[in-house]
Design an enzyme around this catalytic site. Structure first.
Site, PDB file in Angstrom:
ATOM      1  N   SER A 120       0.853  -1.182   0.000  1.00 12.23           N
ATOM      2  CA  SER A 120       0.000   0.000   0.000  1.00 12.23           C
ATOM      3  C   SER A 120       0.889   1.232   0.000  1.00 12.23           C
ATOM      4  O   SER A 120       2.113   1.131   0.058  1.00 12.23           O
ATOM      5  CB  SER A 120      -0.901   0.007   1.233  1.00 12.23           C
ATOM      6  OG  SER A 120      -0.126   0.334   2.371  1.00 12.23           O
ATOM      7  N   LYS A 121       0.232   2.368  -0.009  1.00  9.42           N
ATOM      8  CA  LYS A 121       0.935   3.650   0.004  1.00  9.42           C
ATOM      9  C   LYS A 121       1.917   3.759   1.173  1.00  9.42           C
ATOM     10  O   LYS A 121       2.946   4.396   1.079  1.00  9.42           O
ATOM     11  CB  LYS A 121      -0.080   4.774   0.160  1.00  9.42           C
ATOM     12  CG  LYS A 121      -0.433   5.415  -1.129  1.00  9.42           C
ATOM     13  CD  LYS A 121      -1.214   6.690  -0.856  1.00  9.42           C
ATOM     14  CE  LYS A 121      -1.810   7.170  -2.156  1.00  9.42           C
ATOM     15  NZ  LYS A 121      -2.987   7.957  -1.970  1.00  9.42           N
TER      16      LYS A 121
END
Ligand code: GLU
Length: 323
Positions: free
Chosen positions: A251-252
């Site tokens: 994810s980010k």
């Protein structure tokens, strides 16, 4: 003829994990000369956004993926967006109810909250339902219904054990009643992912379902629904998810912007993203920029690893912007 699909939920921007799933299902269908369908799974209205749908379609086209039927181009089995298919879910729901597979459940909203959401994590249906409302006498159901609209659950008391051969993972076995009674209609009237996806795949004539491994434990529930509704189940392939070096889903947070939009805006070429994905999923042995069509002869489901993939070097993703 093979009919496969990509069925994203427009609850966020498309990231490289979603794109990998789209690419692999597309390759499977194109290699077999079949039809590829794009279906928007916006059944969970609270989490879906129209702007994500537009973005999704743009991202897929930018990547060089195409489809034969979908919300933008139509087709014989439309509509291709779940929010326009409620009548079909209602009909299936009535059919299941008439056959005695469902029971109304009056348990608290809090318990039920996650149930129409596109499932994430190991157990996509949350904790096993303890069966509280399974055998309520009709009079009690009637009394309770006056106070509270129930949700409707599928009674798994007498369902059989499920065995199927996943085209990526191999033989799978789920014991009778696995996961407990699951919701098919929420108290707020929304149909669940499990019901909607089965109705859609069945009515759209999907023969091959390829999707993330996080949905593997939804498959036995869906197989029970196919049987109860009198449809043949498709072949399933569950592909590994992408993880960061710390062992959590990519994810980010891992420091690289992994949305297709971000890569594109930063100047990445679609061939670089496609080649990177093909390399991650072991369709090719070393990273090189390629068009999806160039991958068709190289694709084979048996090449896809059976375990989750760890993206060790996140700089690889950032470097796609430069290629
Ligand atoms: N809409 C689901 C998701 O985006 C996928 C459903 C499926 O492929 O069965 O997670």
């Amino acid at each position: 003829m093979m009919r496969g699909r990509f069925a994203p939920s427009p609850s966020g921007k498309m990231h490289i994990g979603n794109a990998g799933c789209a690419l692999l299902s597309w390759l499977q269908v194109r290699k077999a000369g079949g039809s590829f369908i794009l279906r928007i799974e916006d059944i969970d209205r609270g989490r879906s956004r129209v702007e994500y749908i537009k973005q999704l379609i743009e991202d897929l086209k930018w990547l060089g993926l195409d489809w034969d039927e979908g919300p933008d181009c139509g087709g014989p089995f439309g509509p291709y967006i779940q929010s326009a298919r409620t009548e079909l879910y209602e009909a299936a729901f009535e059919q299941l109810k008439e056959k005695g597979h469902l029971f109304p459940c009056f348990c608290s909203r809090k318990d039920l909250k996650m149930l129409a959401s596109a499932p994430h994590g190991r157990d996509s249906e949350g904790p096993v339902y303890p069966g509280i409302c399974r055998h309520l006498p009709e009079e009690e159901q009637a009394v309770k219904t006056r106070i509270k609209t129930p949700s409707w659950r599928y009674n798994t008391e007498s369902v059989r054990a499920v065995q199927f051969t996943d085209l990526v993972l191999g033989d799978q076995y789920f014991p009778a009643g696995f996961g407990g009674d699951f919701v098919v209609k929420r108290a707020d009237g929304l149909f669940s992912y499990q019901l909607a996806v089965v109705v859609d795949d069945a009515l759209m004539g999907i023969t091959h379902v390829t999707r993330g491994m996080d949905l593997l434990d939804s498959t036995p529930r869906q197989i029970w629904l196919y049987e109860a509704l009198g449809h043949a189940a498709p072949c399933f392939s569950h592909i590994p998810l992408l993880f960061g070096p710390d062992g959590t889903r990519l994810s980010k947070r891992h420091g690289a912007d992994i949305t297709i939009e971000a890569l594109r805006k930063a100047g990445a070429r679609p061939e670089a993203v496609i080649g990177y994905l093909a390399f991650l999923y072991r369709i090719i042995d070393r990273f090189e920029p390629l068009k999806p069509t160039e991958l068709i002869p190289l694709f084979h489901l048996t090449k896809i690893p059976k375990a989750h993939l760890v993206v060790e070097d996140l700089k690889q993703i950032s470097s796609l912007k430069l290629s």
